[in-house]
Design a protein around this motif. Structure first.
Motif, short mmCIF file in Angstrom:
data_model
loop_
_atom_site.label_atom_id
_atom_site.label_comp_id
_atom_site.label_asym_id
_atom_site.label_seq_id
_atom_site.Cartn_x
_atom_site.Cartn_y
_atom_site.Cartn_z
N ALA A 131 10.06 15.93 7.41
CA ALA A 131 9.25 16.19 8.57
C ALA A 131 9.11 17.64 8.36
O ALA A 131 8.06 17.98 8.34
CB ALA A 131 9.60 15.78 9.81
N HIS A 132 10.07 18.45 8.18
CA HIS A 132 10.06 19.73 8.24
C HIS A 132 9.32 20.35 7.19
O HIS A 132 8.35 21.09 7.43
CB HIS A 132 11.54 20.29 8.01
N ASP A 133 9.35 19.78 5.72
CA ASP A 133 8.55 20.25 4.67
C ASP A 133 7.38 19.75 4.90
O ASP A 133 6.45 20.45 4.21
CB ASP A 133 9.39 19.65 3.38
N HIS A 134 6.98 18.57 5.21
CA HIS A 134 5.52 18.21 5.17
C HIS A 134 4.66 18.51 6.44
O HIS A 134 3.43 18.49 6.21
CB HIS A 134 5.55 16.52 5.00
N TYR A 135 5.34 18.50 7.64
CA TYR A 135 4.67 18.62 8.73
C TYR A 135 4.87 20.09 9.70
O TYR A 135 4.32 20.38 10.39
CB TYR A 135 4.60 17.40 9.71
N GLY A 136 5.93 20.35 9.32
CA GLY A 136 6.31 21.71 10.12
C GLY A 136 7.70 21.35 11.08
O GLY A 136 8.11 20.25 11.44
N ALA A 137 8.33 22.72 11.58
CA ALA A 137 9.50 22.58 12.34
C ALA A 137 9.48 21.56 13.60
O ALA A 137 10.45 21.41 14.17
CB ALA A 137 9.97 24.04 12.44
N GLN A 138 8.34 21.45 14.10
CA GLN A 138 8.41 20.95 15.50
C GLN A 138 8.53 19.57 15.37
O GLN A 138 8.80 18.88 16.45
CB GLN A 138 6.98 21.24 16.25
N LYS A 139 8.30 18.94 14.12
CA LYS A 139 8.51 17.36 14.07
C LYS A 139 9.94 17.21 13.90
O LYS A 139 10.14 16.76 12.58
CB LYS A 139 7.54 16.87 13.01
N ASP A 140 10.62 17.18 15.00
CA ASP A 140 12.06 16.83 14.80
C ASP A 140 12.52 15.90 15.67
O ASP A 140 13.78 15.68 15.79
CB ASP A 140 12.82 18.28 14.87
N ARG A 141 11.68 15.27 16.30
CA ARG A 141 12.19 14.16 17.48
C ARG A 141 12.66 12.91 16.59
O ARG A 141 12.34 12.23 15.92
CB ARG A 141 11.21 13.60 18.26
N ILE A 142 14.05 12.59 17.21
CA ILE A 142 14.58 11.00 16.75
C ILE A 142 14.80 10.13 17.57
O ILE A 142 15.23 10.52 18.75
CB ILE A 142 16.03 11.49 16.10
N VAL A 143 14.03 8.89 17.43
CA VAL A 143 14.18 8.19 18.39
C VAL A 143 15.16 6.88 18.07
O VAL A 143 15.11 6.44 16.95
CB VAL A 143 12.59 7.46 18.68
N SER A 144 15.98 6.68 18.90
CA SER A 144 16.94 5.39 18.64
C SER A 144 17.00 4.54 19.90
O SER A 144 16.27 4.71 20.97
CB SER A 144 18.27 5.90 18.10
N PHE A 145 18.01 3.77 19.85
CA PHE A 145 17.86 2.74 21.23
C PHE A 145 19.31 2.50 21.71
O PHE A 145 20.41 2.93 21.11
CB PHE A 145 17.48 1.37 20.45
N ARG A 146 19.08 2.16 22.88
CA ARG A 146 20.62 2.08 23.76
C ARG A 146 21.25 0.77 23.32
O ARG A 146 20.72 -0.07 22.52
CB ARG A 146 20.14 1.86 25.16
N GLN A 147 22.60 0.93 23.25
CA GLN A 147 23.55 0.08 22.85
C GLN A 147 23.69 0.13 21.37
O GLN A 147 24.42 -0.64 20.64
CB GLN A 147 23.18 -1.31 23.29
N SER A 148 23.11 0.80 20.84
CA SER A 148 23.15 1.17 19.35
C SER A 148 24.15 1.73 18.88
O SER A 148 24.78 2.73 19.43
CB SER A 148 21.78 1.58 18.59
N PHE A 149 24.91 1.59 17.57
CA PHE A 149 25.93 2.34 17.06
C PHE A 149 25.62 2.79 15.77
O PHE A 149 25.22 2.13 14.97
CB PHE A 149 27.15 1.43 17.05
#
Ligand SMILES: *Cc1c(COP(=O)(O)O)cnc(C)c1O
Length: 413
Positions: A131-149
């Motif tokens: 994301a950094h290399d293609h779209y810039g440093a602001q694109k850093d959000r990671i979405v995951s889910f509760r109860q995940s491991f």
């Protein structure tokens, strides 16, 4: 008292006991009282020669049981040839395993490491870097889910969805948000143009043995495409034959951008792998990431034998048949004791959730099962988890279930 001037290692042999665990090991685990010393197929023997049925499979690792001849042979052969080179040199076993995984999956490229946590760490770093290399440093959000491991490194445990695992360790890395698993609306609220990656287990293992709904995974794929985010499938537990498919994404027909694999991949030898496409892989230029042991010849030789054996039509087809057997046995135990609210899972990752009467009886069941000479797992306090060998003989299933029946019968409710 330890004397700092004594620098030699005394050579001695003695028979360790469970008390030695308490004496010598950090207290972050609380193992059962017995110490297994030998295994064959889905049976294990402890120090006193007592025999156990193995429904735990080393936490979904020993997918071909214990001491499978093909894996033993691969380990012995490689063990006499070459153990380690580092990434300064290529090695044949790693290249063979990489080609095998590429030929069998969506992926074009493979990165090897030593565990599931490391594979996920690599996946998250790769997604951030892409994301950094293609779209810039602001694109850093990671979405995951509760109860995940997703592992226990600081990055992966923070992306994982169980707060108790991050509490008391200081500030968590930024840019990580959690939605509700199998709830596409909650994902939609979190995924935006600043999202670099969505990480999800196609079937949650540690979090309670919960398969994703097909709509959830397909919806995540679409949201990722709309927002130029990478979809990461953590198949550390559900991959390598566990669902009856080589990888779970094949069952769902939803293709990720990055897939992580470990556990069953080595059949008991530590190995992890991150699989991705050429387009994504490209940003990991020389020096961006690495691992001293990653691609270790011993691990890859065993991994190749494991993948080739598990990936056969015969083994994969046998998983579905065994799933049915597990289900039938669990249902008849439930008919007898009225103990489960739900029996769920895919292939040979099966969860049996206790009902109100047996609320949080998981740990007690593990202890009762050991007394009946059965090894099993829990996934949280309320779910029994079964992750046996994918080739567990039918008579071992029947015998193990007879023992489970007695263990549950011995619980006081
Ligand atoms: C076990 C597991 C991990 C962590 O793997 P380690 O080898 O313990 O680092 C990550 N993700 C999932 C889904 C797992 O089940």
């Amino acid at each position: 008292m330890h004397c700092i001037t004594r620098t030699t290692v005394k050579i001695m042999t003695w028979t360790p006991t469970r008390e030695d665990f308490t004496t010598y090991m950090l207290p972050n685990y609380n193992p059962q009282a017995v110490i297994p010393v030998r295994g064959e197929g889905s049976r294990l023997w402890d120090q006193d020669g007592n025999e156990y049925i193995d429904f735990a499979g080393g936490i979904a690792v020993n997918a071909l049981g214990h001491a499978h001849p093909t894996l033993v042979e691969a380990l012995k052969t490689q063990g006499e040839q070459l153990w380690h080179l580092s990434n300064v040199y290529a090695n044949e076993p790693a290249l063979r395993l990489a080609k095998t995984l590429v030929d069998a999956t969506f992926a074009d490229k493979v990165f090897f490491c030593n565990s599931g946590g490391e594979a996920n760490e690599a996946a998250l770093k790769l997604a951030r870097r892409y994301a950094h290399d293609h779209y810039g440093a602001q694109k850093d959000r990671i979405v995951s889910f509760r109860q995940s491991f997703h592992g226990r490194t600081w990055f992966t445990v923070s992306v994982g969805g169980q707060e108790k695992y991050t509490q008391g360790f200081g500030p968590v890395p930024g840019g990580i948000v959690h939605g509700s698993y199998n709830d596409l609306d909650s994902a939609r609220e979190l995924i935006n143009d600043d999202t670099c990656a969505v990480m999800v287990e196609p079937m949650q293992g540690e979090g309670g043995v919960t398969p994703a709904t097909p709509e959830f995974l397909a919806g995540l794929r679409q949201l990722c495409d709309e927002h130029n985010a990478l979809l990461i499938f953590d198949e550390v537990q559900c991959g390598v034959g566990r669902t009856g498919h080589l990888y779970a994404y094949m069952a769902y027909n939803v293709v990720p951008d990055i897939l992580t694999s470990a556990k069953a991949l080595g059949g008991g030898f530590p190995i992890g792998a991150m699989l991705t496409t050429d387009k994504v892989a490209e940003v990991f230029v020389v020096g961006t990431h690495g691992s001293t042991y990653g691609g270790n010849p011993l691990a890859c030789a065993v991994g190749l034998a494991a993948v080739q054996t598990i990936g056969s039509a015969e083994v994969l087809a046998g998983v579905g048949r065994r799933h049915q057997l597990f289900r039938e046995h669990l249902e008849s135990i439930n008919d007898k004791y009225d103990c489960f609210a739900e029996i769920r899972g895919m292939g040979l990752l099966i969860g049996a959730e206790f009902n109100e009467r047996y609320h949080e009886k998981g740990r007690d069941t593990l202890a009762a099962a050991i007394k009946e000479q059965l090894m099993l797992l829990i996934a949280g306090p309320n779910v029994l988890r079964f992750a046996p060998s994918l080739i567990i003989p039918e008579e071992d299933i029947a015998e193990g279930m007879a023992r489970l029946d007695r263990a549950i019968g011995s619980l006081s409710v």
